[in-house]
Design an enzyme around this catalytic site. Structure first.
Site, PDB file in Angstrom:
ATOM      1  N   ARG A 150      18.263  -3.787 -31.854  1.00 45.41           N
ATOM      2  CA  ARG A 150      18.826  -4.835 -30.990  1.00 45.41           C
ATOM      3  C   ARG A 150      20.001  -4.295 -30.168  1.00 45.41           C
ATOM      4  O   ARG A 150      20.986  -4.982 -29.941  1.00 45.41           O
ATOM      5  CB  ARG A 150      19.270  -6.045 -31.826  1.00 45.41           C
ATOM      6  CG  ARG A 150      18.096  -6.882 -32.318  1.00 45.41           C
ATOM      7  CD  ARG A 150      18.563  -8.128 -33.035  1.00 45.41           C
ATOM      8  NE  ARG A 150      19.240  -7.793 -34.287  1.00 45.41           N
ATOM      9  CZ  ARG A 150      20.064  -8.588 -34.949  1.00 45.41           C
ATOM     10  NH1 ARG A 150      20.322  -9.783 -34.461  1.00 45.41           N
ATOM     11  NH2 ARG A 150      20.621  -8.221 -36.069  1.00 45.41           N
ATOM     12  N   LYS A 177       9.817 -22.640 -22.254  1.00 45.75           N
ATOM     13  CA  LYS A 177       8.991 -21.722 -23.033  1.00 45.75           C
ATOM     14  C   LYS A 177       7.937 -21.012 -22.184  1.00 45.75           C
ATOM     15  O   LYS A 177       7.316 -21.596 -21.329  1.00 45.75           O
ATOM     16  CB  LYS A 177       8.311 -22.475 -24.170  1.00 45.75           C
ATOM     17  CG  LYS A 177       9.213 -22.627 -25.380  1.00 45.75           C
ATOM     18  CD  LYS A 177       8.647 -23.607 -26.339  1.00 45.75           C
ATOM     19  CE  LYS A 177       7.188 -23.326 -26.524  1.00 45.75           C
ATOM     20  NZ  LYS A 177       6.867 -22.471 -27.648  1.00 45.75           N
ATOM     21  N   SER A 227      23.538 -29.729 -39.336  1.00 46.27           N
ATOM     22  CA  SER A 227      24.407 -28.571 -39.550  1.00 46.27           C
ATOM     23  C   SER A 227      25.797 -28.831 -38.980  1.00 46.27           C
ATOM     24  O   SER A 227      25.957 -29.564 -38.006  1.00 46.27           O
ATOM     25  CB  SER A 227      23.795 -27.335 -38.902  1.00 46.27           C
ATOM     26  OG  SER A 227      23.599 -27.541 -37.532  1.00 46.27           O
ATOM     27  N   CYS A 252      17.794 -13.421 -30.283  1.00 48.34           N
ATOM     28  CA  CYS A 252      16.593 -12.997 -30.996  1.00 48.34           C
ATOM     29  C   CYS A 252      16.330 -13.940 -32.161  1.00 48.34           C
ATOM     30  O   CYS A 252      17.240 -14.601 -32.635  1.00 48.34           O
ATOM     31  CB  CYS A 252      16.786 -11.596 -31.554  1.00 48.34           C
ATOM     32  SG  CYS A 252      17.092 -10.379 -30.284  1.00 48.34           S
ATOM     33  N   ASP A 309      13.209 -32.430 -40.164  1.00 47.92           N
ATOM     34  CA  ASP A 309      13.305 -31.984 -38.772  1.00 47.92           C
ATOM     35  C   ASP A 309      11.985 -31.426 -38.273  1.00 47.92           C
ATOM     36  O   ASP A 309      11.361 -30.617 -38.951  1.00 47.92           O
ATOM     37  CB  ASP A 309      14.350 -30.862 -38.654  1.00 47.92           C
ATOM     38  CG  ASP A 309      15.758 -31.353 -38.934  1.00 47.92           C
ATOM     39  OD1 ASP A 309      16.046 -32.517 -38.621  1.00 47.92           O
ATOM     40  OD2 ASP A 309      16.563 -30.563 -39.459  1.00 47.92           O
ATOM     41  N   HIS A 333      13.943 -35.409 -36.623  1.00 52.01           N
ATOM     42  CA  HIS A 333      14.719 -34.989 -35.462  1.00 52.01           C
ATOM     43  C   HIS A 333      13.889 -34.042 -34.615  1.00 52.01           C
ATOM     44  O   HIS A 333      13.199 -33.173 -35.128  1.00 52.01           O
ATOM     45  CB  HIS A 333      16.007 -34.293 -35.906  1.00 52.01           C
ATOM     46  CG  HIS A 333      16.675 -33.553 -34.794  1.00 52.01           C
ATOM     47  ND1 HIS A 333      17.312 -34.202 -33.764  1.00 52.01           N
ATOM     48  CD2 HIS A 333      16.765 -32.234 -34.522  1.00 52.01           C
ATOM     49  CE1 HIS A 333      17.770 -33.298 -32.912  1.00 52.01           C
ATOM     50  NE2 HIS A 333      17.447 -32.102 -33.350  1.00 52.01           N
ATOM     51  N   CYS A 380      14.176 -31.753 -30.771  1.00 50.49           N
ATOM     52  CA  CYS A 380      15.088 -31.420 -29.675  1.00 50.49           C
ATOM     53  C   CYS A 380      14.363 -31.674 -28.369  1.00 50.49           C
ATOM     54  O   CYS A 380      14.079 -32.799 -28.051  1.00 50.49           O
ATOM     55  CB  CYS A 380      15.545 -29.993 -29.762  1.00 50.49           C
ATOM     56  SG  CYS A 380      16.043 -29.491 -31.411  1.00 50.49           S
ATOM     57  N   HIS A 403      25.151 -28.507 -26.658  1.00 50.80           N
ATOM     58  CA  HIS A 403      24.890 -27.188 -26.074  1.00 50.80           C
ATOM     59  C   HIS A 403      26.059 -26.715 -25.247  1.00 50.80           C
ATOM     60  O   HIS A 403      26.091 -25.570 -24.813  1.00 50.80           O
ATOM     61  CB  HIS A 403      23.615 -27.233 -25.228  1.00 50.80           C
ATOM     62  CG  HIS A 403      22.427 -27.671 -26.027  1.00 50.80           C
ATOM     63  ND1 HIS A 403      22.016 -28.981 -26.064  1.00 50.80           N
ATOM     64  CD2 HIS A 403      21.618 -26.996 -26.851  1.00 50.80           C
ATOM     65  CE1 HIS A 403      20.969 -29.089 -26.882  1.00 50.80           C
ATOM     66  NE2 HIS A 403      20.713 -27.896 -27.366  1.00 50.80           N
TER      67      HIS A 403
HETATM   68  N1  GLN Z   1      19.054 -29.985 -39.053  1.00 51.52           N
HETATM   69  C1  GLN Z   1      19.073 -28.919 -38.096  1.00 51.52           C
HETATM   70  C2  GLN Z   1      20.508 -28.628 -37.678  1.00 51.52           C
HETATM   71  O1  GLN Z   1      21.262 -29.533 -37.589  1.00 51.52           O
HETATM   72  C3  GLN Z   1      18.241 -29.234 -36.881  1.00 51.52           C
HETATM   73  C4  GLN Z   1      18.234 -28.114 -35.893  1.00 51.52           C
HETATM   74  C5  GLN Z   1      17.271 -28.251 -34.737  1.00 51.52           C
HETATM   75  O2  GLN Z   1      16.854 -29.306 -34.398  1.00 51.52           O
HETATM   76  N2  GLN Z   1      16.923 -27.176 -34.091  1.00 51.52           N
HETATM   77  O3  GLN Z   1      20.871 -27.524 -37.418  1.00 51.52           O
HETATM   78 ZN    ZN Z   2      17.671 -30.281 -32.424  1.00 51.77          ZN
END
Ligand code: GLN
Ligand code: ZN
Length: 760
Positions: free
Chosen positions: A16, A112, A436, A519, A602, A644, A646, A697
């Site tokens: 890397r 993507k 998280s 990565c 998730d 959940h 994204c 983000h």
């Molecule tokens: N539970 C995960 C977090 O909070 C969900 C992450 C995700 O949706 N990519 O990190």
């Molecule tokens: Zn998410």
């Protein structure tokens, strides 16, 4: 002898090193020319490595400092106005500005790359975009390889795919309306490459494996006729990630010197392609899987290609990986930690090159020499087929026992919601987070020390328990309603589960590029999946023990574990996914038994698993949704099930999302100002929704007023009884200095809204 080819290499560097160099460069600690030095040495080692492995046709211009679609945009002069160069060539700083944005100019959008986990930057075009060739990179990299004594085959993204992957920003033009503007630039590029000494050029048209319309395919024809007429080069038309389908005959009639086919994804297209091939054209057979990590069954490939070679002659057939090696790790060399039986079944990039060379040599041998040459491969293939590591009778029995009622909740949503309300006693517009909390340097450091054995198991465990307690108390102070434990014990939401489930191995260096310097290290799923012991319950128990507020149990769903791993190719993905689902189901039920009233599963990767071809999408959605339901829906009515996701292009799949029947779904919505909820509104989505009101983000801390505004916008679309208030996604990439005030604002905003009458 038959020739072998590579369509493209991984480019992040075996260690890397490009990642590190890029990040230093962006931090102002490495000059552009030193960065270029690192890039050059990666290109050189890619080429010399493959040449040493005996590969005949090697690519150039497959390398990228950030992304090859961005490179193509720069090459054809498609520079959005906010990065305008006043006619000057794009330098490194402008290039990275387009990729990453600046204080005043947002970056290109990212999405993507076809059906992979690699992300490309979406070219921005306008009705009046004037293309202009900047051939420095393709010519420079071709010459650089010539200096090494290697005459490469330059790679370019074809004009059709470039336009179809782009977005038209102003004017309601079809992207293909720009084709006539673009083709002269390609013609000019081809003549420059030819002047530089190239004999062949590889033109990637992966969009040919999409459902193209009649109009689109005729535009493909027009563009190839023009490119071929303006060039004396051998044009190699490269397709991958699928078969040519109904357009096979028309594609093979194009004026190309060679056609590359992905025979891993669509082996059935070989015979029709041989039949349709024009008298002087060549076929490049993509027989080694460029998307996955398993060894190739070399005997089987030989049996498939030998008749083709006999029919067409050696000079008209080439052997290659199915696609660029961008999508697999570099080499197995240093993977000493992987179970040695499983390791013998694996082939990363370097091993795939050896396989190509073995195929080439075997083709030139008599039967007995061949048997010897391929003995190791044959043994490994047989061992994998029969291994007890792979096949578990118990898992097969458990899958057989799955009945339709395993997939459905006992009562309908209304009834469940009432039952849950009695137990949870939540306010209107309840607040929560996605799982998280910041992965601090201390957490990373403790994990590293535990890995290296410098911190013993008890020490690491104690550290994590402390960390969890702190995170829980902070959430109580912020005033959140439903808490989480923060996921400090997880390096990654998929790898963590892979490490605890049987049927997986985790590599040490198996990194592949996700985008730019980012990565991922996908786990490798080689066998039937089982859950030897509970994976998350003790962390949940500890966390719930720190508070009287409800603590969410936090799991990764089966589809996401599948999508973000390298999975076995010896059974349908649907079956593999069901096995994972059963393992997750056991965990869900264990959490419930331990007392969890709220459990979140998730599935951020659900949408991205959608096949490219419309005809295959329904089947996918059916089994994927069923797998989630198998993992989730065994719980009692009073247990509140969250999911959940994204990336939020849900519109076409909302009926399937509704089929999940999760009590609460949280989604990313803040950047679209809740517009995304329009679809849920139109659909009359029945269950609860937590549209993200905090864009995690960005390092920005949103104000209370901004969040209030977003909640009101949500309330214009969805009744208050159905709404939750939460961030867009997990907070692990953020810092506490950002997260604490942002969540305080979020809680305050929810309070203010509760005090108002509902917006409807
Ligand atoms: N539970 C995960 C977090 O909070 C969900 C992450 C995700 O949706 N990519 O990190
Ligand atoms: Zn998410």
């Amino acid at each position: 002898m038959i020739q072998t080819a590579v369509l493209g290499f991984a480019r992040i560097g075996a260690d890397r090193e490009l990642k590190r160099a890029l990040e230093q460069h962006w931090a102002g600690k490495l000059s552009a020319s030193d960065l270029e030095g690192v890039a050059r040495s990666i290109r050189r080692s890619n080429l010399t490595g493959a040449a040493t492995a005996g590969i005949d046709i090697l690519p150039s211009n497959d390398f990228s400092l950030y992304d090859h679609v961005l490179d193509t945009a720069v090459m054809v002069g498609a520079i959005p106005k906010r990065f305008a160069t006043n006619g000057e060539a794009v330098d490194a700083s402008r290039y990275f500005a387009m990729a990453r944005g600046t204080a005043s100019a947002p970056p290109l959008e990212m999405t993507k790359w076809l059906d992979t986990n690699y992300h490309y930057l979406v070219p921005e075009l306008r009705g009046d975009t004037r293309f202009r060739l900047d051939a420095r990179k393709p010519i420079g990299e071709f010459r650089e390889a010539l200096d090494l004594g290697i005459k490469t085959r330059p790679v370019v993204l074809g004009p059709l795919s470039f336009l179809l992957l782009a977005k038209i920003h102003e004017g309601h033009h079809e992207p293909l309306a720009l084709l006539d503007q673009l083709l002269p630039v390609y013609a000019e590029l081809l003549s420059e490459l030819s002047r530089a000494g190239a004999k062949e050029v590889q033109i990637d048209e992966p969009c040919l494996v999409h459902d193209l319309t009649d109009f689109e395919i005729s535009e493909v024809e027009r563009s190839w006729v023009r490119m071929a007429a303006s060039s004396s080069l051998d044009l190699v038309l490269t397709t991958y990630f699928g078969g040519l389908g109904r357009w096979l005959d028309r594609v093979l009639a194009l004026p190309a010197a060679e056609f590359h086919l992905d025979l891993v994804r669509d082996p059935a297209q070989l015979q029709p392609a041989v039949a349709a091939l024009q008298p002087n054209a060549r076929l490049s057979l993509g027989v080694v899987d460029g998307r996955n990590v398993w060894i190739t069954d070399l005997d089987a490939v030989l049996a498939e290609v030998e008749p083709v070679i006999e029919h067409l002659g050696e000079s008209r057939v080439r052997l290659a990986p199915s696609c660029s090696l961008l999508h697999v790790p570099y080499s197995l060399d240093r993977e000493v930690g992987i179970n040695s039986q499983v390791r013998a079944w694996l082939a990363f990039g370097a091993e795939k090159l050896s396989e190509l060379d073995l195929l080439k040599r075997a083709l030139g041998m008599d039967a007995s020499a061949r048997i010897q040459l391929l003995a190791t491969n044959r043994e490994a293939i047989l061992a994998r087929e029969q291994s007890r590591l792979v096949h578990s009778a118990r898992v097969a029995r458990e899958l057989d026992a799955v009945a339709p009622d395993h997939l459905i909740r006992r009562s309908d949503y209304r009834h469940r919601a009432n039952e849950q309300a009695k137990v949870l006693e939540l306010p209107e517009l309840p607040t929560t987070t996605i799982g998280s909390f910041p992965q601090t340097p201390e957490i990373r450091d403790a994990r590293q020390r535990a890995r290296r054995g410098e911190l013993d198991e008890q020490g690491y465990e104690a550290f994590l328990r402390d960390e969890i307690a702190t995170v829980v108390h902070r959430q109580e102070e912020m005033g959140l309603d439903v808490l989480v434990h923060g996921e400090a014990e997880r390096n990654d939401m998929v790898e963590y589960f892979a490490e605890h489930l049987s049927g997986f191995v985790v590599s040490a260096y198996g990194w592949v590029q996700s985008y730019g310097s980012r990565c991922v290290k996908p786990p490798i799923l080689y066998g039937d999946v089982e859950r030897p012991t509970a994976m998350t319950v003790r962390w949940w128990e500890h966390a719930q023990g720190c508070t009287s507020k409800p603590m969410k149990g936090m799991l990764t769903g089966p589809v996401t574990i599948l999508q973000w791993s390298f999975v076995r190719d010896d059974q349908p993905r649907a079956v593999t996914c069901q096995q994972i689902a059963l393992a997750v189901r056991s965990e869900t039920l264990d959490l419930e038994r331990a007392g969890a009233k709220v459990i979140q599963i998730d599935e951020p990767a659900l949408r991205e698993g959608l096949p490219l071809r419309v005809a295959e999408q329904d089947t996918y959605l059916r089994w994927a949704i069923d797998c989630f339901r198998l993992a989730a829906n065994g719980v009692a009515d009073i247990t509140q099930l969250h999911t959940h996701m994204c990336y939020s292009e849900f519109n076409e799949i909302l009926e399937h999302i509704a089929r999940l029947d999760a009590d609460v779904i949280s989604i990313e919505a803040s950047r679209s100002q809740m517009e995304l909820l329009d679809a849920f509104q139109d659909f009359r989505y029945p269950n609860s929704i937590g549209p993200g009101v905090y864009d995690i983000h960005s390092p920005r801390v949103p104000s209370v007023d901004e969040i209030v505004l977003l909640i009101r916008q949500a309330e214009q679309r969805i009744p208050r009884e159905q709404l939750w208030v939460n961030p867009d996604c997990g907070l692990k990439t953020r810092r506490w200095e950002q997260v604490t005030p942002a969540l305080e604002h979020l809680v305050e905003a929810a309070r203010q809204c509760r005090a108002e009458r509902t917006g409807r």
